[in-house]
Design a protein around this motif. Structure first.
Motif, PDB file in Angstrom:
ATOM      1  N   GLY A 171       0.808  -1.214   0.000  1.00  0.00           N
ATOM      2  CA  GLY A 171       0.000   0.000   0.000  1.00  0.00           C
ATOM      3  C   GLY A 171       0.839   1.261   0.000  1.00  0.00           C
ATOM      4  N   ILE A 172       0.264   2.349   0.497  1.00  0.00           N
ATOM      5  CA  ILE A 172       0.941   3.644   0.548  1.00  0.00           C
ATOM      6  C   ILE A 172       0.688   4.295   1.910  1.00  0.00           C
ATOM      7  N   VAL A 173       1.642   5.125   2.341  1.00  0.00           N
ATOM      8  CA  VAL A 173       1.494   5.884   3.582  1.00  0.00           C
ATOM      9  C   VAL A 173       1.993   7.305   3.344  1.00  0.00           C
ATOM     10  N   ARG A 174       1.459   8.233   4.117  1.00  0.00           N
ATOM     11  CA  ARG A 174       1.942   9.614   4.031  1.00  0.00           C
ATOM     12  C   ARG A 174       3.307   9.681   4.695  1.00  0.00           C
ATOM     13  N   THR A 175       4.282  10.195   3.959  1.00  0.00           N
ATOM     14  CA  THR A 175       5.656  10.231   4.471  1.00  0.00           C
ATOM     15  C   THR A 175       6.171  11.642   4.704  1.00  0.00           C
ATOM     16  N   GLY A 176       5.380  12.646   4.381  1.00  0.00           N
ATOM     17  CA  GLY A 176       5.832  14.006   4.635  1.00  0.00           C
ATOM     18  C   GLY A 176       4.916  15.026   3.980  1.00  0.00           C
ATOM     19  N   THR A 177       4.988  16.252   4.435  1.00  0.00           N
ATOM     20  CA  THR A 177       4.285  17.370   3.795  1.00  0.00           C
ATOM     21  C   THR A 177       5.218  18.568   3.802  1.00  0.00           C
ATOM     22  N   TRP A 178       4.982  19.509   2.891  1.00  0.00           N
ATOM     23  CA  TRP A 178       5.644  20.799   3.005  1.00  0.00           C
ATOM     24  C   TRP A 178       4.706  21.881   2.492  1.00  0.00           C
ATOM     25  N   ALA A 179       4.975  23.087   2.908  1.00  0.00           N
ATOM     26  CA  ALA A 179       4.141  24.213   2.497  1.00  0.00           C
ATOM     27  C   ALA A 179       4.324  24.477   1.012  1.00  0.00           C
ATOM     28  N   SER A 180       3.228  24.748   0.331  1.00  0.00           N
ATOM     29  CA  SER A 180       3.297  25.087  -1.090  1.00  0.00           C
ATOM     30  C   SER A 180       4.084  26.378  -1.298  1.00  0.00           C
ATOM     31  N   CYS A 181       3.874  27.349  -0.409  1.00  0.00           N
ATOM     32  CA  CYS A 181       4.611  28.620  -0.460  1.00  0.00           C
ATOM     33  C   CYS A 181       5.037  28.935   0.975  1.00  0.00           C
ATOM     34  N   PRO A 182       6.208  28.454   1.403  1.00  0.00           N
ATOM     35  CA  PRO A 182       6.623  28.583   2.806  1.00  0.00           C
ATOM     36  C   PRO A 182       6.760  30.032   3.260  1.00  0.00           C
ATOM     37  N   SER A 183       6.791  30.213   4.554  1.00  0.00           N
ATOM     38  CA  SER A 183       6.759  31.555   5.140  1.00  0.00           C
ATOM     39  C   SER A 183       8.003  32.374   4.822  1.00  0.00           C
ATOM     40  N   PHE A 184       9.102  31.736   4.421  1.00  0.00           N
ATOM     41  CA  PHE A 184      10.292  32.530   4.106  1.00  0.00           C
ATOM     42  C   PHE A 184      10.128  33.286   2.782  1.00  0.00           C
ATOM     43  N   ILE A 185       9.088  32.921   2.004  1.00  0.00           N
ATOM     44  CA  ILE A 185       8.749  33.689   0.802  1.00  0.00           C
ATOM     45  C   ILE A 185       7.733  34.748   1.208  1.00  0.00           C
ATOM     46  N   ASP A 186       8.036  35.986   0.927  1.00  0.00           N
ATOM     47  CA  ASP A 186       7.191  37.102   1.360  1.00  0.00           C
ATOM     48  C   ASP A 186       6.042  37.274   0.379  1.00  0.00           C
ATOM     49  N   ALA A 187       5.054  36.372   0.460  1.00  0.00           N
ATOM     50  CA  ALA A 187       3.947  36.353  -0.500  1.00  0.00           C
ATOM     51  C   ALA A 187       2.673  36.890   0.136  1.00  0.00           C
ATOM     52  N   ARG A 188       1.926  37.663  -0.618  1.00  0.00           N
ATOM     53  CA  ARG A 188       0.617  38.119  -0.166  1.00  0.00           C
ATOM     54  C   ARG A 188      -0.370  36.961  -0.120  1.00  0.00           C
ATOM     55  N   TYR A 189      -0.260  36.060  -1.071  1.00  0.00           N
ATOM     56  CA  TYR A 189      -1.198  34.946  -1.197  1.00  0.00           C
ATOM     57  C   TYR A 189      -0.386  33.640  -1.218  1.00  0.00           C
ATOM     58  N   PRO A 190      -0.092  33.089  -0.042  1.00  0.00           N
ATOM     59  CA  PRO A 190       0.829  31.940   0.032  1.00  0.00           C
ATOM     60  C   PRO A 190       0.159  30.610  -0.303  1.00  0.00           C
ATOM     61  N   PHE A 191      -0.481  30.566  -1.461  1.00  0.00           N
ATOM     62  CA  PHE A 191      -1.144  29.338  -1.879  1.00  0.00           C
ATOM     63  C   PHE A 191      -1.250  29.331  -3.404  1.00  0.00           C
ATOM     64  N   THR A 192      -1.455  28.152  -3.956  1.00  0.00           N
ATOM     65  CA  THR A 192      -1.741  28.007  -5.381  1.00  0.00           C
ATOM     66  C   THR A 192      -3.248  27.912  -5.556  1.00  0.00           C
ATOM     67  N   THR A 193      -3.777  28.631  -6.520  1.00  0.00           N
ATOM     68  CA  THR A 193      -5.208  28.652  -6.798  1.00  0.00           C
ATOM     69  C   THR A 193      -5.499  27.714  -7.963  1.00  0.00           C
ATOM     70  N   LEU A 194      -6.494  26.853  -7.811  1.00  0.00           N
ATOM     71  CA  LEU A 194      -6.811  25.861  -8.842  1.00  0.00           C
ATOM     72  C   LEU A 194      -8.215  26.080  -9.378  1.00  0.00           C
ATOM     73  N   LEU A 195      -8.285  26.343 -10.689  1.00  0.00           N
ATOM     74  CA  LEU A 195      -9.533  26.663 -11.356  1.00  0.00           C
ATOM     75  C   LEU A 195      -9.354  26.361 -12.835  1.00  0.00           C
ATOM     76  N   HIS A 196     -10.357  25.758 -13.467  1.00  0.00           N
ATOM     77  CA  HIS A 196     -10.108  25.330 -14.849  1.00  0.00           C
ATOM     78  C   HIS A 196      -9.979  26.521 -15.784  1.00  0.00           C
ATOM     79  N   GLN A 197      -9.196  26.306 -16.816  1.00  0.00           N
ATOM     80  CA  GLN A 197      -8.754  27.386 -17.707  1.00  0.00           C
ATOM     81  C   GLN A 197      -9.919  28.144 -18.328  1.00  0.00           C
ATOM     82  N   GLY A 198     -10.991  27.456 -18.635  1.00  0.00           N
ATOM     83  CA  GLY A 198     -12.116  28.113 -19.282  1.00  0.00           C
ATOM     84  C   GLY A 198     -12.720  29.221 -18.435  1.00  0.00           C
ATOM     85  N   LEU A 199     -12.827  29.005 -17.128  1.00  0.00           N
ATOM     86  CA  LEU A 199     -13.368  30.036 -16.239  1.00  0.00           C
ATOM     87  C   LEU A 199     -12.426  31.232 -16.177  1.00  0.00           C
TER      88      LEU A 199
END
Length: 645
Positions: free
Chosen positions: A96-124
């Motif tokens: 099977g499979i197990v969770r072996t780790g996670t990391w931030a998509s945009c960690p705090s050392f990056i000075d980002a206003r929006y520290p996340f990736t936005t997912l929305l289909h291209q047509g919209l």
């Protein structure tokens, strides 16, 4: 700005013909339409993308979309947001499979206003741009295609491009004269083929992937997160989407397979069966399948982005790569933005035509970096997952601004920092040229690039919160000037008691004839409404003044010379605390690496990248240095400041 559409000899003359209404074409069209250009924009599809295709908007792209006023319309579709990436792998013992780790998509050392990736289909996303285009008088002409074109500047220096267009069913035809032609038709670009521009493949096609969007029922716990899953049965990347959907990228063939065929295909049912095996012991069933495709992934880059700086390419017509890092649409946006403001600077009479020669090297270099990074990023995801203590160490080390303490810094840690910055979009930078100051730039002065500045020409301006003086609103400084095609002049004015004379001298020298500021004054400047915030004097500049003082201590009439005070909505107090510089008294100054007492001047390109940093000093040195910078690419000879207007 004033419409330019009526400045053409006939109805069949245009500023630009744009072929392809995907992300790159729409961004280019939106910018130029807002700035008053006459556009013929065609697409060979009868309607915008109905579903599927690109879906990831990175943090830096959200900054850009907000600066354009489009972010709220996109977020109204309630896209998924990815804050963390989870890694799933086979356990050390058992199946099977197990969770072996996670990391931030945009960690705090990056000075980002929006520290996340936005997912929305291209047509919209496309529809948000299309609605804005329609507000600015541009309709996408569908379904039309390009049948041929010529470009001859000697024969017609103003409208050198002739373009033949045709309805896809052959029922109608048009021939257009234009100043520019842009090919944003994707990887199978007709325009690129006609120009006989080749594609260099960095790597042969190494993988074939199936991708499917749908609504699933599953007990897999991280289905709402981005995941990379490796099992003895194969690999999956999980991407959450809007409307309870999820996207699965499933590898169906690899060059290591003994019978590898880059044209291998598979049915949706076969790929779903593969996903079920990979996810064991978890179950997954599809309530609804919205979109499915199979495609080979190779890395390629166009040899040229233009041959004559009249016909240009951008987006997938120039570069192809894997979807793993979610860079395709984001890179396309920046291709278009880079070209749009440069065309505007040339056509508005501000910059020499040679400025257009910076488009290809700036954007091709980014694409080269992307392809190299994509290769490394894919391998990072393919190798063993990072241990939790490695992720913590990487985040802590980067947050502290530490450099490699020894030659053998953990490879994962260094790759982690590089990959996070690049995927967020904040790692994109441009090399030295006339726009991005370097020690070899024609503008040379003892005040250029102050010793302790943290800003690097060719990189983004640092984010900073400040208080707007006129209304006491706390605002994001880097967002205060909208994407209007103007250079942004940030005068960090330090302490008013220290810099009063330097400010007066700067304003006096800016007001002289043939200074960088006065040379491009609006002809209607005396008739501009006093409510005009951004371009009361010139469409070439917007000026912001930031004092290292508390808001109640700043009096515009007393502290700001009249020339700068005309931009009264762009006078700010640098009095907000920032966790990145917790001990600073004037955090915006500190984040830029400018003296909190003496300040400095930062020129930012229309696309948000720093052009030059200059010290703020009494006398003419500051204005002289700015004259030297702008004089390196502007149409007029600058700096002859003896004669007063």
């Amino acid at each position: 700005m004033a419409a330019q559409a009526d400045r053409h000899p006939s109805s069949s003359h245009y500023d630009i013909v744009i072929v392809g209404a995907g992300p790159v074409g729409l961004m280019l069209s939106t910018c130029l339409a807002r700035w008053g250009y006459k556009i013929k924009h065609i697409d060979n599809r009868a309607e915008p993308t109905p579903t599927g295709r690109a879906d990831g908007i990175q943090p830096r792209s959200l900054d850009l979309l907000r600066n354009m006023g489009l972010k709220s319309a996109i977020m109204a579709h309630k896209p998924a947001r990815v804050y963390e990436v989870a890694f799933w792998d086979p356990p050390k013992t058992g199946n099977g499979i197990v969770r072996t780790g996670t990391w931030a998509s945009c960690p705090s050392f990056i000075d980002a206003r929006y520290p996340f990736t936005t997912l929305l289909h291209q047509g919209l996303i496309e529809r948000v741009f299309i609605a804005d285009l329609e507000e600015n008088g541009v309709q996408i002409q569908r379904p039309w295609t390009i049948k041929g074109f010529t470009s001859n500047e000697k024969e017609n220096p103003e409208y050198p491009v002739t373009v033949d267009l045709e309805h896809v069913d052959g029922t109608d035809k048009e021939t257009i004269k234009a100043k520019y032609l842009f090919g944003g038709e994707g990887a199978r670009s007709f325009i690129r083929d006609q120009l006989k521009i080749g594609i260099k493949h960095k790597d042969p096609i190494a993988y074939v992937w199936g991708v499917m969007d749908g609504v699933v029922e599953t007990d897999f716990p991280d289905i709402k997160m981005k995941c990379t899953i490796h099992s003895e049965h194969g690999s999956i990347m999980v991407i959450p989407r809007e409307n309870n959907m999820v996207r699965l990228y499933i590898q169906i063939a690899s060059s290591t397979d003994p019978d590898f065929n880059p044209r291998k295909t598979a049915t949706a049912e076969e790929v779903q069966a593969s996903a079920k095996r990979i996810l064991q012991p978890y179950s997954i069933e599809w309530e609804r399948l919205e979109w499915y495709s199979v495609y080979p992934i190779g890395q390629g880059i166009s040899d040229k982005y233009t041959l004559d700086h009249r016909v240009f390419l951008g987006g997938d017509a120039c570069h192809t790569h894997s979807p793993k890092a979610g860079q395709g649409m984001n890179t396309a946006f920046l291709d278009a933005l880079n070209l749009a403001w440069k065309i505007h600077a040339v056509e508005a009479g501000f910059a020499n035509r040679k400025l257009l020669e910076t488009y290809e090297p700036e954007r091709k270099d980014v694409a080269e970096t992307l392809l190299s990074f994509d290769n490394k990023y894919a391998k990072l995801f393919s190798q063993r997952p990072p241990a939790a203590n490695e992720v913590a160490a990487a985040s802590a080390q980067a947050a502290g601004g530490q450099k490699k303490e020894e030659e053998g810094e953990n490879q994962f840690i260094s790759t982690f920092k590089e990959s996070c910055e690049f995927t967020s979009g904040y790692g994109v930078f441009y090399k030295a040229n006339a726009l991005n100051w370097s020690p070899s730039h024609p503008a040379q002065s003892h005040v250029v690039h102050p010793k302790n500045t943290k800003l690097i020409p060719g990189r983004l301006l640092a984010n900073a919160d400040v208080t707007r003086v006129v209304d006491a609103n706390v605002v994001h400084l880097e967002q205060e000037v909208p994407l209007n095609g103007s250079f942004r002049l940030f005068v960090f004015a330090g302490k008013p008691s220290v810099t009063a004379q330097a400010l007066r001298d700067l304003a006096a020298n800016m007001a002289k004839k043939n200074s960088f500021y006065m040379a491009y004054a609006r002809a209607d400047a005396d008739r501009v409404s006093h409510h005009e915030r951004h371009n009361p004097h010139s469409h070439f500049f917007t000026v912001c003044t930031v004092f290292a003082a508390a808001r109640p201590d700043v009096e515009i009439a007393r502290d700001v010379p009249a020339l700068l005070a005309r931009y009264r909505d762009h006078v700010y107090a640098d009095d907000r605390w920032d966790r990145h510089v917790p001990d600073a008294k004037a955090c915006a100054h500190a984040k830029m690496g400018l003296d909190e007492d003496k300040g400095g001047v930062v020129v930012v390109r229309p696309d948000g990248y720093v052009g030059i940093v200059v010290g703020l000093q009494e006398g003419s040195a500051t204005a002289d240095a700015l004259n030297g910078y702008f004089g390196s690419f502007c149409t007029k000879k600058l700096g002859e400041t003896q004669a007063q207007l």
